[in-house]
Design a protein around this motif. Structure first.
Motif, PDB file in Angstrom:
ATOM      1  N   GLY A 185       0.841  -1.190   0.000  1.00 41.62           N
ATOM      2  CA  GLY A 185       0.000   0.000   0.000  1.00 41.62           C
ATOM      3  C   GLY A 185       0.878   1.243   0.000  1.00 41.62           C
ATOM      4  O   GLY A 185       1.835   1.337  -0.740  1.00 41.62           O
ATOM      5  N   ARG A 219      -1.618   7.100  -3.748  1.00 46.46           N
ATOM      6  CA  ARG A 219      -2.664   6.246  -4.296  1.00 46.46           C
ATOM      7  C   ARG A 219      -2.552   6.148  -5.817  1.00 46.46           C
ATOM      8  O   ARG A 219      -2.300   7.140  -6.507  1.00 46.46           O
ATOM      9  CB  ARG A 219      -4.051   6.790  -3.919  1.00 46.46           C
ATOM     10  CG  ARG A 219      -4.288   6.827  -2.417  1.00 46.46           C
ATOM     11  CD  ARG A 219      -4.196   5.443  -1.813  1.00 46.46           C
ATOM     12  NE  ARG A 219      -4.352   5.432  -0.370  1.00 46.46           N
ATOM     13  CZ  ARG A 219      -4.286   4.336   0.384  1.00 46.46           C
ATOM     14  NH1 ARG A 219      -4.045   3.178  -0.203  1.00 46.46           N
ATOM     15  NH2 ARG A 219      -4.433   4.409   1.679  1.00 46.46           N
ATOM     16  N   ASP A 244      -3.420  -0.306  -3.793  1.00 49.09           N
ATOM     17  CA  ASP A 244      -3.313   0.692  -2.728  1.00 49.09           C
ATOM     18  C   ASP A 244      -3.542   0.121  -1.334  1.00 49.09           C
ATOM     19  O   ASP A 244      -3.532   0.865  -0.348  1.00 49.09           O
ATOM     20  CB  ASP A 244      -4.318   1.822  -2.983  1.00 49.09           C
ATOM     21  CG  ASP A 244      -4.012   2.572  -4.276  1.00 49.09           C
ATOM     22  OD1 ASP A 244      -2.850   2.545  -4.711  1.00 49.09           O
ATOM     23  OD2 ASP A 244      -4.946   3.165  -4.850  1.00 49.09           O
ATOM     24  N   THR A 245      -3.783  -1.198  -1.238  1.00 48.55           N
ATOM     25  CA  THR A 245      -3.994  -1.832   0.058  1.00 48.55           C
ATOM     26  C   THR A 245      -2.953  -2.929   0.263  1.00 48.55           C
ATOM     27  O   THR A 245      -2.394  -3.468  -0.695  1.00 48.55           O
ATOM     28  CB  THR A 245      -5.403  -2.440   0.155  1.00 48.55           C
ATOM     29  OG1 THR A 245      -5.613  -3.339  -0.947  1.00 48.55           O
ATOM     30  CG2 THR A 245      -6.469  -1.362   0.111  1.00 48.55           C
TER      31      THR A 245
END
Length: 239
Positions: free
Chosen positions: A40, A44, A51-52
Motif C-alpha cells: 500500500g 494512491r 493501494d492496500t
C-alpha cells in the motif's frame, strides 16, 4: 488505429508461430516461485488492489523476447502469476526505460540487474491510466538476462524486486516487494500468462490497449497445429 496495429501484430505473430509453434516469442524461460507483498502506501494509484496491503503466492517466468544466443542483448520479459482470492492475476513486464518517455520504449539488455521492467500498457484506475514497474533490489551485481546464466548467478538465493505504480508523466511510487527463487521442480514452465484473461482486480482495460494486444494473444494461445497425417505405403495399398 489500434485495431489496425493489433491485426498487423497478429499477422506477425502468426508468421513467427510457423517457426516456433509452441511459443512465438520468449521461447526459453526460467521458472520462478515466490511471493508478492503489497505494502500500500500514502500515494494512491486509483486501483484499490494496489493501494492496500496483502500477500500473494507467486509463480513467474523470466525470459528473453527474441531468443538471441546467450550473451547477446535482448528484450527481457518477466511474467508473474499471483494467487488471488477469486482468480489468478497475471502481470507481464518487459525491459524499458523508467523516464516519462522511456517507459514506453522497449530496451535490449544483457543483464537483469540494472534493467527496468514495466507493463508499458496502462491499466485504467479511478484517476486515470496507471502503469506498473519492477526493479531489482538485490542481489547487487550482474545477473545475466539469459535464463540459464541467471539461475547460475542467483545460486539458489532470492531475487528481490521493488514493485512500483505510476501515472504517465508522474514519478514512480513504491507499492510492494516481489521475492522470487528459481523453481526446484523444473527449469522452465509450460504455464501461459495472459493479463487480458487474468486482470488485476478492480483495474480497467482501455479499449485501445485491448484492440492492440488481444489479436496477438489469441494467436499465441492457439495450440500448435499437428502435422498432417501422411498415409503409409500400406495405407495407400502399396508394397
Amino acid at each position: 488505429m489500434a485495431a489496425t496495429a493489433g491485426r498487423v501484430f497478429a499477422r506477425a505473430f502468426a508468421a513467427v508461430k510457423t517457426l516456433r509453434p509452441d511459443r512465438p516469442i520468449h521461447p526459453v524461460g526460467l521458472h520462478l516461485r515466490g511471493r508478492l507483498e503489497r505494502e500500500g502506501g500514502p500515494f494512491r494509484s486509483g486501483i484499490a488492489w494496489l493501494d492496500t496491503a496483502g500477500n500473494h503466492e507467486a509463480e513467474a517466468r523470466l525470459s528473453r523476447s527474441i531468443g538471441f544466443p546467450p550473451g547477446w542483448p535482448d528484450i527481457i520479459g518477466l511474467a508473474v502469476r499471483l494467487t488471488a482470492d477469486s482468480a489468478p492475476v497475471d502481470i507481464l513486464l518487459a525491459s524499458t526505460g523508467m523516464s516519462r518517455a522511456g517507459r514506453y520504449v522497449l530496451r535490449m539488455c544483457r543483464s537483469v540487474g540494472p534493467a527496468a521492467l514495466t507493463t508499458m500498457m496502462p491499466y485504467e484506475g479511478t484517476g486515470g491510466p496507471v502503469q506498473l514497474a519492477a526493479r531489482t533490489l538485490r542481489p547487487h551485481g550482474r545477473l545475466p538476462a539469459d535464463p540459464h546464466g541467471f539461475r547460475d548467478a542467483l545460486g539458489g538465493g532470492e531475487w528481490v524486486l521493488g514493485l512500483y505504480h505510476g501515472r504517465p508523466g508522474a514519478p514512480w511510487q513504491r507499492c510492494g516487494t516481489l521475492t522470487l527463487l528459481a523453481s526446484a521442480e523444473a527449469a522452465d514452465t509450460s504455464m501461459r500468462f495472459d493479463p487480458m484473461q487474468h486482470p488485476i482486480p478492480g483495474a480497467g482495460t482501455y479499449s485501445w490497449t485491448q484492440a492492440l494486444r488481444e489479436p496477438s494473444y489469441a494467436v499465441a494461445r492457439r495450440p500448435p497445429e499437428k502435422e498432417s497425417h501422411r498415409p503409409t505405403d500400406q495405407e495407400r495399398g502399396g508394397p
